[in-house]
Motif scaffolding. Structure first.
Motif, PDB file in Angstrom:
ATOM      1  N   HIS A   7      24.135 -10.399  86.271  1.00 33.42           N
ATOM      2  CA  HIS A   7      24.032  -9.898  85.042  1.00 33.42           C
ATOM      3  C   HIS A   7      24.887  -8.571  85.112  1.00 33.42           C
ATOM      4  O   HIS A   7      24.555  -7.829  84.197  1.00 33.42           O
TER       5      HIS A   7
ATOM      6  N   CYS B  96      29.575 -11.657  82.403  1.00 34.21           N
ATOM      7  CA  CYS B  96      28.569 -11.358  83.613  1.00 34.21           C
ATOM      8  C   CYS B  96      29.077 -12.254  84.567  1.00 34.21           C
ATOM      9  O   CYS B  96      29.840 -13.215  84.718  1.00 34.21           O
TER      10      CYS B  96
ATOM     11  N   CYS C 179      27.837 -14.829  78.296  1.00 31.51           N
ATOM     12  CA  CYS C 179      26.885 -15.371  79.160  1.00 31.51           C
ATOM     13  C   CYS C 179      25.481 -15.728  78.153  1.00 31.51           C
ATOM     14  O   CYS C 179      25.476 -15.311  77.111  1.00 31.51           O
TER      15      CYS C 179
ATOM     16  N   CYS D  47      22.761 -14.700  78.508  1.00 34.83           N
ATOM     17  CA  CYS D  47      21.964 -13.177  78.281  1.00 34.83           C
ATOM     18  C   CYS D  47      22.737 -12.579  76.874  1.00 34.83           C
ATOM     19  O   CYS D  47      21.855 -11.782  76.420  1.00 34.83           O
TER      20      CYS D  47
HETATM   21 ZN   LIG Z   1      24.331 -12.400  81.703  1.00 34.79          ZN
END
Ligand SMILES: [Zn+2]
Length: 299
Positions: free
Chosen positions: A158, A182, A175, A177
């Motif tokens: 990440h 990432c 991503c 996240c």
């Molecule tokens: Zn990520």
């Protein structure tokens, strides 16, 4: 120290081994992950009972899991098995197993396993990275796992892909996240497949791309070359910070032999140094590094 039990708590399965003091597997078991918190705790307890059956005394237990416990309150975060997040997993495991439990990120366990008696055995410094469905890493210095002040050391997946081309920037990959670009979106197995699809319009699995490249198919070769370059770039960034002797690759992408020389060349090209003695090698224990490293959390 007597015998050690290591548990690899994966999203779809939970695997456990009992290692004897020589590090040999004395017992091994695998069960499906029931996919709910209380049921999963019960499944781990049952697994440990089964691994200890027929012997005297309790073994030490180490667990590798997705995500990591927060150093603030011990609650899990960053796990892709999202029902783990926000739970005091280690404390609940200790209650269920009636003993102290060590818990670490699964990629950290992978890295530790490969340094203890795997492809990076004896290395003073190593970075282990799993490039599979996702992408996680772990740092081992002087034979010890570095978890970090915030518990996120090695969370390479990440961080953004460095030195991006216009093409890569234009892809605008978001991503899971929530952030852009990432490394996980680029260098994981799904990242490899998506890159091939974007360039060629053809959907192939990572093993199919590898087989195509081996058979001399040009688009597959180009996809692997781009992939290895991204991997090498990402690893150069890691080397610029911790400069490890060995980088060990695990996970599905690590089974593609053609990746290694190309990633090594990219690492040498991007590293901020006139020499590069860092070697990129394939994991020795393969899929077993998760359980083995979890067992080695008790040293
Ligand atoms: Zn990520």
């Amino acid at each position: 120290m007597g015998e050690r039990i290591g548990i690899d708590f994966g999203g779809s399965k939970i695997e456990g081994v009992r290692l004897n003091p020589a590090g040999e597997v004395a017992a091994r078991r695998r069960v499906p992950n029931p996919g709910g918190y209380d049921q999963a705790l019960a499944a781990v307890a049952e697994l440990v009972r089964a691994l200890e059956a027929g012997r005297e005394g309790a073994c030490s237990v180490g667990v590798g899991a997705p995500g990591s416990p927060s150093p603030r309150d011990g609650l899990m975060r960053g796990a892709n098995s999202v029902w783990l997040n926000g739970r005091p997993f280690r404390a609940d495991l200790e209650a269920a197993l009636r003993r102290p439990v060590r818990l670490a990120n699964d990629a950290n366990c992978f890295a530790l396993s490969e340094v203890v008696d795997g492809a990076a055995a004896g290395a003073a410094s190593a970075f282990g990275v799993i490039v599979g469905t996702g992408c996680g890493g772990g740092v081992v210095l002087g034979g010890r796992l570095v978890e970090g002040a915030n518990g996120v050391a090695g969370e390479w997946g990440h961080t953004p892909l460095p030195w991006m081309s216009e093409d890569e920037r234009a892809a605008g990959l978001v991503c899971w996240c929530g952030r852009l670009d990432c490394l996980e979106r680029w260098v994981s197995g799904p990242g490899l497949e998506a890159d091939h699809r974007r360039r060629t319009g053809v959907s192939l699995s990572a093993p199919e791309i590898a087989a195509g490249a081996e058979a001399g198919e040009a688009t597959c070769r180009e996809t692997l070359a781009r992939h290895a370059d991204r991997l090498g770039r990402g690893l150069a960034m890691v080397c610029d910070v911790i400069d490890p002797e060995v980088i060990v690759l695990g996970g599905g992408v690590s089974n593609i032999a053609a990746i290694y020389p190309a990633a090594q060349a990219a690492l040498e090209r991007w590293l901020f140094s006139d020499v590069c003695v860092t070697r990129i090698v394939r994991a020795r224990h393969g899929d077993s590094s998760g359980v083995r490293g979890a067992a080695w959390l008790w040293d």
